[in-house]
Scaffold this active site. Structure first.
Site, PDB file in Angstrom:
ATOM      1  CG  ASN A   7      -1.932   1.084   1.217  1.00 17.01           C
ATOM      2  OD1 ASN A   7      -1.625   2.236   0.951  1.00 17.01           O
ATOM      3  ND2 ASN A   7      -3.176   0.744   1.523  1.00 17.01           N
ATOM      4  NE  ARG A  18       8.827  20.936   3.007  1.00 16.14           N
ATOM      5  CZ  ARG A  18       8.412  20.808   4.255  1.00 16.14           C
ATOM      6  NH1 ARG A  18       7.128  20.560   4.490  1.00 16.14           N
ATOM      7  NH2 ARG A  18       9.246  20.879   5.265  1.00 16.14           N
ATOM      8  CG  HIS A  43      -8.360   3.776   0.753  1.00 14.68           C
ATOM      9  ND1 HIS A  43      -8.801   3.076   1.849  1.00 14.68           N
ATOM     10  CD2 HIS A  43      -9.397   4.570   0.391  1.00 14.68           C
ATOM     11  CE1 HIS A  43     -10.045   3.442   2.137  1.00 14.68           C
ATOM     12  NE2 HIS A  43     -10.423   4.348   1.261  1.00 14.68           N
ATOM     13  NE  ARG A  45      -9.616   7.415   3.735  1.00 20.55           N
ATOM     14  CZ  ARG A  45      -8.788   6.395   3.952  1.00 20.55           C
ATOM     15  NH1 ARG A  45      -7.575   6.410   3.405  1.00 20.55           N
ATOM     16  NH2 ARG A  45      -9.146   5.364   4.705  1.00 20.55           N
ATOM     17  CD  GLU A  75      -7.325  -1.045   0.625  1.00 20.92           C
ATOM     18  OE1 GLU A  75      -6.885  -2.145   0.995  1.00 20.92           O
ATOM     19  OE2 GLU A  75      -7.192   0.006   1.299  1.00 20.92           O
ATOM     20  CG  HIS A 199      -5.764  -1.316   9.341  1.00 17.81           C
ATOM     21  ND1 HIS A 199      -6.152  -0.439   8.341  1.00 17.81           N
ATOM     22  CD2 HIS A 199      -5.603  -0.561  10.444  1.00 17.81           C
ATOM     23  CE1 HIS A 199      -6.235   0.779   8.820  1.00 17.81           C
ATOM     24  NE2 HIS A 199      -5.902   0.745  10.109  1.00 17.81           N
ATOM     25  CG  ASP A 200      -2.464  -0.818  12.413  1.00 18.12           C
ATOM     26  OD1 ASP A 200      -1.904  -0.019  11.643  1.00 18.12           O
ATOM     27  OD2 ASP A 200      -3.380  -0.476  13.179  1.00 18.12           O
ATOM     28  CG  HIS A 223       1.720   3.079   9.374  1.00 19.22           C
ATOM     29  ND1 HIS A 223       1.703   4.451   9.231  1.00 19.22           N
ATOM     30  CD2 HIS A 223       2.327   2.832  10.565  1.00 19.22           C
ATOM     31  CE1 HIS A 223       2.271   5.011  10.292  1.00 19.22           C
ATOM     32  NE2 HIS A 223       2.646   4.049  11.118  1.00 19.22           N
TER      33      HIS A 223
END
Length: 246
Positions: A7, A18, A43, A45, A75, A199-200, A223
């Site tokens: 991701n 920046r 993903h 948004r 996503e 996720h995580d 992440h």
């Protein structure tokens, strides 16, 4: 082997601090794909706080031209703008999430029973022979939730592993979360649905997840792998996650 889709939202978010073209989203995509990742996840948004519409188009062009075997997973909440973007890009996988536009990140799965008719109509619109539809799924959805997910016509569910990822300092709760994930994963596989997860997930908690929740086809990691890449570079971080998943 569980496949790794990287991701790139965090890369785009860093760039957006920046008014500069780096770090390059397509450049990092090349690095992780060359290191062995099976695909790229984004993903987008509505506020474009990380991945922008142009990033999606650029990544689609990159994958078609230079990485035709890599999978593009997009996503998002199925707004009309999102659905039109999917029609334009035609990714191999679409993962539908119940996000509010104001959310910082995904934090829950679909109410498959309550939103069943809505999801069924969206899946029917999106589904094609060359495109897979996945639905974001709470870890404790269980057999009833999975039955409702199956009824939408989707191909897969993506297990939301955030609650498990938050248990890095609570071994007992981590075991409870893994047990719930295993039950939901097993129900999905028994129902004929493929299973993704994300996720995580990190290099620390992924081995236990792999052991406790067998049968996951793909994990999407952003992440954690970006944090590791700050220390070891994206190529090495990618190789280490792949080694855990092998």
């Amino acid at each position: 082997m569980t496949l790794l889709s990287v991701n790139l939202n965090a890369v785009a978010q860093l760039r957006n601090r920046r008014d500069l073209p780096w770090p390059s989203v397509t450049g990092i995509a090349r690095v992780v794909l060359d290191a062995g990742a099976s695909g790229i996840t984004v993903h987008p948004r509505p506020d474009e706080r990380h991945i922008r519409r142009m990033d999606v188009l650029d990544l689609a062009d990159l994958l078609r031209a230079d990485y035709p075997r890599a999978e593009f997973n997009i996503e998002g909440y199925p707004s009309e703008d999102f659905l039109e973007l999917i029609d334009q890009v035609n990714p191999q996988q679409v993962t539908l999430v119940p996000d509010d536009p104001a959310q910082a990140t995904s934090d829950h799965g679909w109410d498959f029973a309550g939103k069943g008719n809505f999801l069924r109509s969206v899946v029917q619109r999106l589904k094609r022979p060359d495109r897979r539809i996945s639905l974001f799924c709470d870890p404790d959805a269980g057999e009833a939730g999975i039955a409702a997910a199956k009824a939408t016509g989707a191909d897969r569910v993506e297990l939301f592993t955030g609650p498990y990822g938050a248990c890095f300092d609570d071994a007992a709760e981590a075991e409870r979360q893994l047990s719930a994930l295993a039950v939901t994963c097993g129900a999905a596989l028994d129902a004929g649905l493929g299973v993704n997860a994300g996720h995580d997930l990190t290099l620390v908690n992924l081995p236990s997840f792999q052991k406790a929740v067998p049968g996951v086809a793909e994990v999407s990691i952003g992440h954690g792998i970006t944090a590791d890449a700050l220390l070891m570079g994206f190529a090495e971080a990618t190789r280490r996650y792949i080694a855990v998943l092998a």
